[in-house]
Structure formats: C-alpha cells, structure tokens
Enzyme design. Structure first.
Site, mmCIF file in Angstrom:
data_model
loop_
_atom_site.group_PDB
_atom_site.id
_atom_site.type_symbol
_atom_site.label_atom_id
_atom_site.label_comp_id
_atom_site.label_asym_id
_atom_site.label_seq_id
_atom_site.Cartn_x
_atom_site.Cartn_y
_atom_site.Cartn_z
ATOM 1 N N TYR A 38 -74.689 -13.241 33.035
ATOM 2 C CA TYR A 38 -74.424 -14.599 32.568
ATOM 3 C C TYR A 38 -75.454 -15.017 31.525
ATOM 4 O O TYR A 38 -75.113 -15.471 30.421
ATOM 5 C CB TYR A 38 -74.434 -15.576 33.748
ATOM 6 C CG TYR A 38 -74.292 -17.021 33.336
ATOM 7 C CD1 TYR A 38 -73.037 -17.574 33.089
ATOM 8 C CD2 TYR A 38 -75.412 -17.842 33.188
ATOM 9 C CE1 TYR A 38 -72.898 -18.902 32.703
ATOM 10 C CE2 TYR A 38 -75.291 -19.167 32.799
ATOM 11 C CZ TYR A 38 -74.031 -19.688 32.559
ATOM 12 O OH TYR A 38 -73.910 -21.004 32.162
ATOM 13 N N LYS A 92 -74.965 -15.493 27.496
ATOM 14 C CA LYS A 92 -75.230 -16.815 26.914
ATOM 15 C C LYS A 92 -76.179 -16.687 25.719
ATOM 16 O O LYS A 92 -76.008 -17.355 24.695
ATOM 17 C CB LYS A 92 -75.818 -17.765 27.965
ATOM 18 C CG LYS A 92 -74.784 -18.459 28.828
ATOM 19 C CD LYS A 92 -73.891 -19.375 28.016
ATOM 20 C CE LYS A 92 -72.940 -20.176 28.861
ATOM 21 N NZ LYS A 92 -72.036 -21.023 28.067
#
Length: 340
Positions: free
Chosen positions: A140, A144
């Site tokens: 994640y 990002k």
C-alpha cells in the site's frame, strides 16, 4: 470575459474520504461528479455519478471529459494482495494523469499517504523534506509513493497542475477499516490489551479535516504560489500517545477500565513474527491477514508524528474539528449504527 465555473470530478467519491469531499463541495454550491466502481449513494445535487473502473483508460477518460478539477481519492482497502495496489494506485493513477491531460483538466489533487516516508522507525516531526523510503513496509505505502511521484512529475503537462496530500491515519464515521477494527476489538473484550509502554506519539487525521485540506488544495493550486508539483502532509495537528486514541474512543463507546493488560514490545514482535510465519506457510493454500504482525507491532510502538507547517503556510490549512470532538462524533455514529 466570463470565467468558466469549475466542474469537480471526485474519483472514489463513494468511498470513505471521497464521500466527505463530495459533500463539502456540494455544500458550498460547486458542480460535482463522482467516478466509482459502483453507485453507492444518490444525491440530487450531483451533476452525475459515473460508474467505471480506474484501471480502464477508456472509463477514466470518459469520466474526466468536461471536468476542470479532478480529485483522485481511490485506493483499495488494506489486506488485499500486492497486485491490487499496483493495479489501482500505480497503473490506475497513470490512467488518471493521461486522461486529465487528454481531457484538458486544469487541476489534479491526489490522495497520497504520510506513510510514504515511514519505514517503521521513529518519525519525529517528520516533514515533506524527508525522502521516500528505500524499502516500504507494505505494498500500500509503496504504491502510494509511486503514484504520488507520477502525479507530481506530471505537473505542467498539457497545462495540468498537480498536488499531492499525505494524510496521516484518516478516521471518522463510516470508517470500515481502522475504526471498525477498534469497535470489533472492543466487542471481543480486546480493549483490555495494549502493546508497548504507550510513550510513542502518533498523528491521526479526522476525515472532515482531510477532506477540507483537499478542497483547500484545489482552491489554492496555482503555478506561482508554491503549491503546484508539491506534496503536503495533513494531520489533526494534535500528536497523541498511540494507545490514548483507542482509549478515548472506547470510553466514548461506554467501555471502562481499558488497557489493563500490557504486552511488551519484544513479546509483541515475537508474536507478530510467529503470525507472519504462519501466514507465509499458509500462503500457497490460503492468504490470511492476522490481527497481529511485525508490521502492526512496529506501527503501534513507534513515534510517528509530523510537522504540518508547510500545509499551514501554503494552503492555509488548519483542522476544523478537534481530535476529542472527532472521536465523540465517531463513537456516536457507531453507537447509532449498532442500534439500527
């Protein structure tokens, strides 16, 4: 010459953060459209609700046509295979950039994460000058960072202005991840346990404050005021001892005598390692996501708070809801939710 009014597109506008951004824009009378995987709500004030997939270039271009400001908040929830994050946060974000340039969108606001500079070690008064992690703690945060880099690098392409916001620990009503986990833990009696000595400070961000920062960023985004092509960390500006946050929430939910059992950090790391090992062994058969892991123990025992001076000075940002009030509102929502 009559100035053209902005038409906002909120990608992921049916999600936790996106929905609040949509509401704030609608409440001030803006023209707003939503792009999401499914139609999750109805609002007569919306210009349109476009159902589509961010991984489809054609869907994204269709959604961006005729819009002047795009806010990209879409991201998979935690706990999915790594491929899902690369598909949405990297490939999907590149689709958004290309569509914005092709459709003549003037502004793109991207929801990043404060964790793009967090590697599990103490982060004290972290700011935007710190580099991205060499090795990210999970897919994640890695994706990002990659999505943010793509967005900021695209600043100026075809007249497009870009900005990235890095909220830290977004929470609030309708939070189906962190807050829901805390509520479920309380139901199971796990509010009695903490890991570590609770001397580590942590920054959280109420969802209304995070949404407000996005609206401000779009309003302020201009080539000559130090916002275009920049990233901004957003928090509630109230660093709190990590376990005080769930303690206040649980007290607002009616639980007393919380956090009476302390598990030391070394023991927590050992338990996390065992859980990680079991998950690794089972991966060929079934992918599981244990409640405890080394990553989670590192997260809850490290200092992780930020200096948001840049957002204050260049965006004019300051939280509109205090942490205590935000926790009260959040607890009230979940009590009403359980009563229905």
């Amino acid at each position: 010459m009559v100035q053209k009014l902005d038409h906002y597109l909120v990608i992921g506008g049916g999600g936790f953060l996106g929905r609040v951004i949509v509401n704030q824009l609608l409440e001030r009378g803006d023209t707003v459209s939503v792009f999401d995987l499914r139609r999750s709500f109805e609002d007569p004030r919306l210009s349109e609700f476009i159902v589509g997939d961010i991984t489809s270039p054609a869907d994204v271009l269709r959604a961006c046509e005729g819009k002047t400001v795009v806010m990209h908040t879409a991201s998979p929830p935690h706990g999915l295979p790594s491929s899902a994050y690369f598909k949405v946060n990297v490939d999907g974000t590149k689709n958004v950039i290309r569509a914005c340039v092709q459709a003549g969108v003037s502004k793109l606001v991207f929801t990043s994460s404060a964790s793009v500079i967090f590697n599990g070690k103490d982060l004290i008064n972290g700011n935007e000058e710190l580099p991205y992690c060499d090795v990210h703690m999970d897919a994640y945060n890695e994706t990002k960072a990659l999505g943010e880099q793509a967005v900021l690098s695209a600043n100026g392409q075809g007249g497009l202005l870009t900005v990235a916001l890095r909220p830290s620990g977004i929470f609030g009503p309708r939070d189906m991840q962190g807050i829901l986990a805390m509520v479920r833990a309380a139901r199971r009696g796990q509010w009695r346990f903490i890991i570590g000595d609770n001397q580590n400070l942590f920054d959280m961000t109420y969802v209304d404050n995070a949404a407000y920062a996005h609206v401000l960023a779009a309003d302020k985004l201009a080539p000559d005021n130090g916002t275009a092509g920049e990233a901004f960390i957003i928090t509630n500006d109230q660093p709190t001892f990590f376990w005080d946050f769930p303690k206040i929430l649980h007290h607002e939910l009616g639980y007393r005598g919380t956090q009476s059992i302390v598990i030391s950090r070394p023991i927590g790391m050992l338990l996390g390692s065992i859980a990680d090992g079991i998950a690794w062994l089972l991966r060929p058969i079934k992918e599981i996501h244990p409640n405890i892991s080394r990553f989670r123990v590192q997260m809850v025992t490290a200092n992780r708070y930020f200096d948001i001076s840049k957002a204050k000075q260049r965006l004019g940002y300051k939280p509109i809801v205090s942490l205590q009030e935000a926790l009260r509102i959040t607890a009230e929502h979940w009590m009403d939710f359980e009563a229905k």
